[in-house]
Enzyme design. Structure first.
Site, mmCIF file in Angstrom:
data_model
loop_
_atom_site.group_PDB
_atom_site.id
_atom_site.type_symbol
_atom_site.label_atom_id
_atom_site.label_comp_id
_atom_site.label_asym_id
_atom_site.label_seq_id
_atom_site.Cartn_x
_atom_site.Cartn_y
_atom_site.Cartn_z
ATOM 1 N N ARG A 114 -29.012 25.505 21.506
ATOM 2 C CA ARG A 114 -27.787 25.681 22.285
ATOM 3 C C ARG A 114 -27.667 24.675 23.422
ATOM 4 O O ARG A 114 -26.556 24.352 23.838
ATOM 5 C CB ARG A 114 -27.726 27.102 22.858
ATOM 6 C CG ARG A 114 -27.485 28.188 21.842
ATOM 7 C CD ARG A 114 -27.111 29.491 22.522
ATOM 8 N NE ARG A 114 -28.139 29.928 23.455
ATOM 9 C CZ ARG A 114 -29.107 30.778 23.156
ATOM 10 N NH1 ARG A 114 -29.193 31.261 21.921
ATOM 11 N NH2 ARG A 114 -30.001 31.130 24.059
ATOM 12 N N ASN A 119 -27.652 19.652 22.674
ATOM 13 C CA ASN A 119 -26.425 18.872 22.541
ATOM 14 C C ASN A 119 -25.249 19.835 22.661
ATOM 15 O O ASN A 119 -24.789 20.399 21.667
ATOM 16 C CB ASN A 119 -26.413 18.134 21.198
ATOM 17 C CG ASN A 119 -25.274 17.137 21.086
ATOM 18 O OD1 ASN A 119 -24.307 17.197 21.841
ATOM 19 N ND2 ASN A 119 -25.388 16.218 20.139
ATOM 20 N N HIS A 124 -22.736 21.497 19.842
ATOM 21 C CA HIS A 124 -22.904 22.954 19.753
ATOM 22 C C HIS A 124 -21.576 23.680 19.953
ATOM 23 O O HIS A 124 -21.287 24.658 19.250
ATOM 24 C CB HIS A 124 -23.917 23.423 20.796
ATOM 25 C CG HIS A 124 -23.985 24.911 20.926
ATOM 26 N ND1 HIS A 124 -23.254 25.614 21.870
ATOM 27 C CD2 HIS A 124 -24.670 25.842 20.220
ATOM 28 C CE1 HIS A 124 -23.497 26.891 21.746
ATOM 29 N NE2 HIS A 124 -24.356 27.068 20.758
ATOM 30 N N TYR A 156 -19.215 28.952 13.429
ATOM 31 C CA TYR A 156 -19.744 30.289 13.666
ATOM 32 C C TYR A 156 -18.626 31.311 13.872
ATOM 33 O O TYR A 156 -18.568 32.341 13.175
ATOM 34 C CB TYR A 156 -20.672 30.272 14.881
ATOM 35 C CG TYR A 156 -21.238 31.625 15.229
ATOM 36 C CD1 TYR A 156 -22.281 32.170 14.480
ATOM 37 C CD2 TYR A 156 -20.732 32.369 16.299
ATOM 38 C CE1 TYR A 156 -22.799 33.416 14.790
ATOM 39 C CE2 TYR A 156 -21.251 33.612 16.621
ATOM 40 C CZ TYR A 156 -22.284 34.127 15.855
ATOM 41 O OH TYR A 156 -22.797 35.362 16.157
ATOM 42 N N HIS A 189 -26.765 16.159 9.304
ATOM 43 C CA HIS A 189 -27.894 15.353 9.771
ATOM 44 C C HIS A 189 -28.538 14.592 8.614
ATOM 45 O O HIS A 189 -28.888 13.403 8.763
ATOM 46 C CB HIS A 189 -28.933 16.242 10.460
ATOM 47 C CG HIS A 189 -28.621 16.569 11.882
ATOM 48 N ND1 HIS A 189 -27.696 17.515 12.237
ATOM 49 C CD2 HIS A 189 -29.105 16.064 13.052
ATOM 50 C CE1 HIS A 189 -27.626 17.597 13.555
ATOM 51 N NE2 HIS A 189 -28.465 16.720 14.075
#
Length: 468
Positions: free
Chosen positions: A338, A341, A345, A353, A380
């Site tokens: 959290r 970054n 986030h 989310y 990533h």
């Protein structure tokens, strides 16, 4: 009677006998001197003979080493030499690595121009088409035309950088510019449409809606945030000395990263794929890579999340500078994710989310959180695959599998210094695994090229079979 001392002086014994000296004592000394000279000459002859015998294999060995060095030397546009020719060219080697990494940078910047223009014009124009009055077939035509424009925009931003990187074999740093801008522009486009579309689609039939101003959208494309808002807090003026200082620090981080790679990584991993594989060598390489790995992590954090974003925020008078929090004090991986970054986030929390939780009816928070990890891990891994030019799912496994487990196991209930030490230990180990495995794969694909390009050859790690 003659005294005893006089007899002893004349060489007689204590009882008057004449002591006889060996007559060959002088000859023995002379022969010993001759033997020593002959032995020295013999050893010189043996040494000369051994040197003559070793000269042939030694010359063959030197010729072989020279041939391997010539074969491993990269062609034009290839990777830099793994070992410097002499210790006097240390600084030149770092600049060589820097020049190689940022090779063909003008081509990457030229590729960025159509990507940016597509992001600047298409999403905003699509939103204006959707803002037409909802009456008759004009609105449906505008919706269809807006969707077509968005599909074309997505194709340009997604396909163009991949095509240029593969067609012109861009080096890693130039690829990094393209892939980071690709991901950034896609995330900003989605945020703009996601925040502005609900008001447009919820308008009453027969009424039009006012699209956001173009200036606010243009400002959003450059400001250091991924969440679109019509207005942002602003600072009264620009401190240009602060901007210059942050850009200079970012450049220093890039130079230091090149130094770390050339001094701590290249000499260790350049020829590792040519040696027989052993578990001991793999473990030692991971342990060796922990220090440069954590250095690279800290340099990336400081150069991008602090220097780069603060420089742009200062130039644009952007007031919200919460790009990260004190992640180094985290005692759980959930808190680390959290606070590491905050910019990314916030985007994941808002659009993956929360939207996922809404789609699931407000239940299954674990499933929504797992979706966040899956999206983040895939992006990533895509970035690593794009930059390095090969698929090796180390980041995917570490981020999604290991990171996901750590997120659920090391939650916020754990406090205390011991958990912070454990978190740092896991960071060191994870960075060592990434640097070691990716470096081995990088050099293995150059030492053991595929005779024929196949799908399985592209997705199978070459470092597993390149050891000779």
């Amino acid at each position: 009677m003659e005294p005893k001392a006089a007899r002893l002086r004349r060489g007689e014994g204590p009882r008057g006998e004449q002591q006889e000296r060996p007559s060959g004592e002088g000859n023995t000394k002379k022969d010993g001197g001759m033997d020593l000279v002959q032995w020295t000459r013999h050893m010189e002859a043996v040494k000369t003979q051994l040197l003559e015998q070793a000269q042939g294999p030694l010359m063959e060995l030197l010729d072989r080493v020279l041939w391997e060095a010539v074969q491993s030397y990269p062609p034009q546009g290839g990777p830099v030499p793994s070992v410097p020719p002499d210790s006097s060219s240390k600084l030149m080697l770092e600049f060589d690595l820097l020049i190689f990494s940022f090779g063909q940078l003008p081509l990457a910047l030229m590729t960025w121009v159509p990507m940016f223009l597509s992001t600047l014009l298409v999403p905003y124009q699509a939103l204006r088409l959707w803002a037409w009055p909802r009456a008759g077939g004009a609105w449906m035509l505008g919706v269809a035309l807006g969707c077509v424009l968005l599909v074309a925009h997505t194709a340009v931003v997604c396909v163009l950088p991949v095509h240029v990187a593969l067609e012109y074999q861009l080096p890693p740093a130039s690829r990094s510019v393209l892939v980071f801008e690709q991901v950034r522009l896609l995330m900003k486009s989605y945020s703009f449409l996601r925040e502005a579309m609900p008001g447009t689609l919820c308008a009453r039939v027969g009424e039009g809606t006012q699209a956001p101003s173009f200036s606010s959208y243009l400002y959003f494309l450059f400001c250091p945030t991924l969440i679109y808002r019509k207005t942002y807090p602003r600072t009264p003026n620009v401190r240009w000395n602060y901007v210059a200082k942050n850009f200079a620090q970012a450049l220093g981080c890039v130079l230091y990263a090149c130094f770390i790679l050339s001094r701590l990584c290249v000499p260790v991993f350049a020829n590792m794929s040519r040696e027989p594989f052993s578990t001991r060598a793999l473990v030692l390489s991971i342990m060796h890579a922990t220090l440069p790995g954590i250095f690279m992590l800290l340099l990336i954090f400081f150069a991008f999340l602090h220097c780069w974003l603060n420089a742009f925020a200062e130039m644009l008078r952007f007031g919200d500078r919460m790009f990260y929090r004190d992640w180094w004090n985290s005692t759980s991986f959930s808190n680390y994710y959290r606070t590491w970054n905050v910019v990314v986030h916030d985007w994941l929390y808002s659009y993956v989310y929360q939207d996922g939780l809404w789609l699931l009816g407000g239940r299954a928070r674990g499933a929504a959180m797992l979706g966040v990890f899956l999206v983040s891990a895939v992006v990533h891994e895509y970035i690593f695959c794009f930059v390095l030019g090969f698929f090796y799912p180390v980041m995917l496994i570490l981020f999604f599998v290991i990171g996901g487990l750590m997120n659920f196991m090391m939650h916020d209930r754990h406090t205390g210094p011991a958990w912070n030490v454990l978190m740092w230990t896991m960071l060191f180990l994870g960075q060592g695994i990434q640097v070691s495995l990716y470096c081995q794969e990088w050099y293995a694909r150059r030492h053991c090229p595929l005779p024929q390009t196949t799908f399985w050859g592209l997705v199978t790690p070459r470092s597993w079979s390149c050891h000779t």
